[in-house]
Design a protein around this motif. Structure first.
Motif, PDB file in Angstrom:
ATOM      1  N   ALA A 135       0.877  -0.920   0.232  1.00  0.00           N
ATOM      2  CA  ALA A 135      -0.014  -0.088  -0.415  1.00  0.00           C
ATOM      3  C   ALA A 135       0.864   1.271  -0.104  1.00  0.00           C
ATOM      4  O   ALA A 135       2.001   1.274   0.764  1.00  0.00           O
ATOM      5  CB  ALA A 135      -0.624   0.211   1.093  1.00  0.00           C
ATOM      6  N   ARG A 136       1.357   2.056  -1.091  1.00  0.00           N
ATOM      7  CA  ARG A 136       2.046   3.369  -0.800  1.00  0.00           C
ATOM      8  C   ARG A 136       0.988   4.304  -0.353  1.00  0.00           C
ATOM      9  O   ARG A 136      -0.125   4.252  -0.646  1.00  0.00           O
ATOM     10  CB  ARG A 136       2.141   2.940  -2.673  1.00  0.00           C
ATOM     11  CG  ARG A 136       2.875   2.086  -3.351  1.00  0.00           C
ATOM     12  CD  ARG A 136       4.365   2.895  -3.460  1.00  0.00           C
ATOM     13  NE  ARG A 136       5.247   1.154  -3.611  1.00  0.00           N
ATOM     14  CZ  ARG A 136       5.807   0.990  -3.621  1.00  0.00           C
ATOM     15  NH1 ARG A 136       6.412   0.997  -2.945  1.00  0.00           N
ATOM     16  NH2 ARG A 136       6.105  -0.061  -4.716  1.00  0.00           N
ATOM     17  N   LYS A 137       1.641   5.439   0.226  1.00  0.00           N
ATOM     18  CA  LYS A 137       1.037   6.673   0.601  1.00  0.00           C
ATOM     19  C   LYS A 137      -0.098   7.467  -0.784  1.00  0.00           C
ATOM     20  O   LYS A 137       1.561   7.083  -2.004  1.00  0.00           O
ATOM     21  CB  LYS A 137       2.126   7.217   0.771  1.00  0.00           C
ATOM     22  CG  LYS A 137       2.156   6.647   2.585  1.00  0.00           C
ATOM     23  CD  LYS A 137       3.543   7.510   3.986  1.00  0.00           C
ATOM     24  CE  LYS A 137       3.506   6.337   4.959  1.00  0.00           C
ATOM     25  NZ  LYS A 137       4.563   7.732   5.824  1.00  0.00           N
ATOM     26  N   ALA A 138      -0.663   8.311  -0.938  1.00  0.00           N
ATOM     27  CA  ALA A 138      -0.832   8.595  -1.690  1.00  0.00           C
ATOM     28  C   ALA A 138      -0.413  10.094  -2.429  1.00  0.00           C
ATOM     29  O   ALA A 138       0.245  10.705  -0.896  1.00  0.00           O
ATOM     30  CB  ALA A 138      -2.101   9.414  -1.452  1.00  0.00           C
ATOM     31  N   LYS A 139       0.392  10.769  -3.046  1.00  0.00           N
ATOM     32  CA  LYS A 139       0.941  11.806  -3.282  1.00  0.00           C
ATOM     33  C   LYS A 139       0.288  13.187  -2.850  1.00  0.00           C
ATOM     34  O   LYS A 139      -0.880  13.271  -2.852  1.00  0.00           O
ATOM     35  CB  LYS A 139       1.406  11.913  -4.718  1.00  0.00           C
ATOM     36  CG  LYS A 139       2.736  11.173  -5.268  1.00  0.00           C
ATOM     37  CD  LYS A 139       3.133  11.462  -6.383  1.00  0.00           C
ATOM     38  CE  LYS A 139       4.235   9.748  -6.690  1.00  0.00           C
ATOM     39  NZ  LYS A 139       5.137  10.265  -8.212  1.00  0.00           N
ATOM     40  N   ALA A 140       0.908  14.212  -2.012  1.00  0.00           N
ATOM     41  CA  ALA A 140       0.321  15.204  -2.046  1.00  0.00           C
ATOM     42  C   ALA A 140      -0.700  16.341  -3.297  1.00  0.00           C
ATOM     43  O   ALA A 140       0.079  15.740  -3.836  1.00  0.00           O
ATOM     44  CB  ALA A 140       1.308  16.383  -0.918  1.00  0.00           C
TER      45      ALA A 140
END
Length: 152
Positions: A135-140
């Motif tokens: 699960a990747r963090k969403a880009k700002a």
């Protein structure tokens, strides 16, 4: 005769591909696209561009150095440099014998496999394997303010 025509078409395709590749590397190196240069003439109705945020007083390297310098003496000792590695090793070395066996190393992967293997068949089908993705963090999101409907 058809071989000549095929050769000419392939050469043309390679030429066009090379030109497009060359232009894309030029855009990547200089950061300017044709769309940006074409829209460089502002209209009277356009709002001015927001100012770019000011850079912080510390650079990334200064911040990274500060995080590693635990005793804040202006120098990073060998123990400070290896502290994160020691922490990570200690998390993996569950029996605290100072040695890392493959079983200790692979505990999380085995747990992940066990959770993903819903039918307990000992193998993962495509649907089960899809549950193991990282699960990747969403880009700002853009910090720009959208234009408001104030009737202008």
């Amino acid at each position: 005769m058809w071989r000549y025509w095929v050769g000419a078409v392939v050469a043309l395709v390679l030429l066009v591909g090379g030109v497009l590749w060359w232009r894309s590397t030029a855009v990547a190196q200089h950061g300017i696209s044709h769309a940006a240069t074409a829209s460089a003439s502002p209209d009277a109705d356009d709002e001015p561009m927001p100012a770019t945020p000011a850079a912080s007083e510390k650079t990334r390297e200064e911040k990274r150095f500060s995080r590693s310098d635990h005793d804040k003496n202006g120098a990073i000792s060998r123990d400070e440099f290896l502290a994160a590695r020691h922490r990570n090793f200690a998390k993996l070395d569950v029996n605290n014998d100072g040695r890392l066996t493959f079983d200790e190393y692979a505990v999380k992967a085995e747990e992940k496999f066990g959770k993903a293997d819903a039918d307990k068949s000992g193998s993962l089908n495509p649907a089960e394997f899809a549950t193991t993705r990282v699960a990747r963090k969403a880009k700002a999101a853009c910090a720009c303010q959208p234009k408001g409907d104030d009737g202008d």
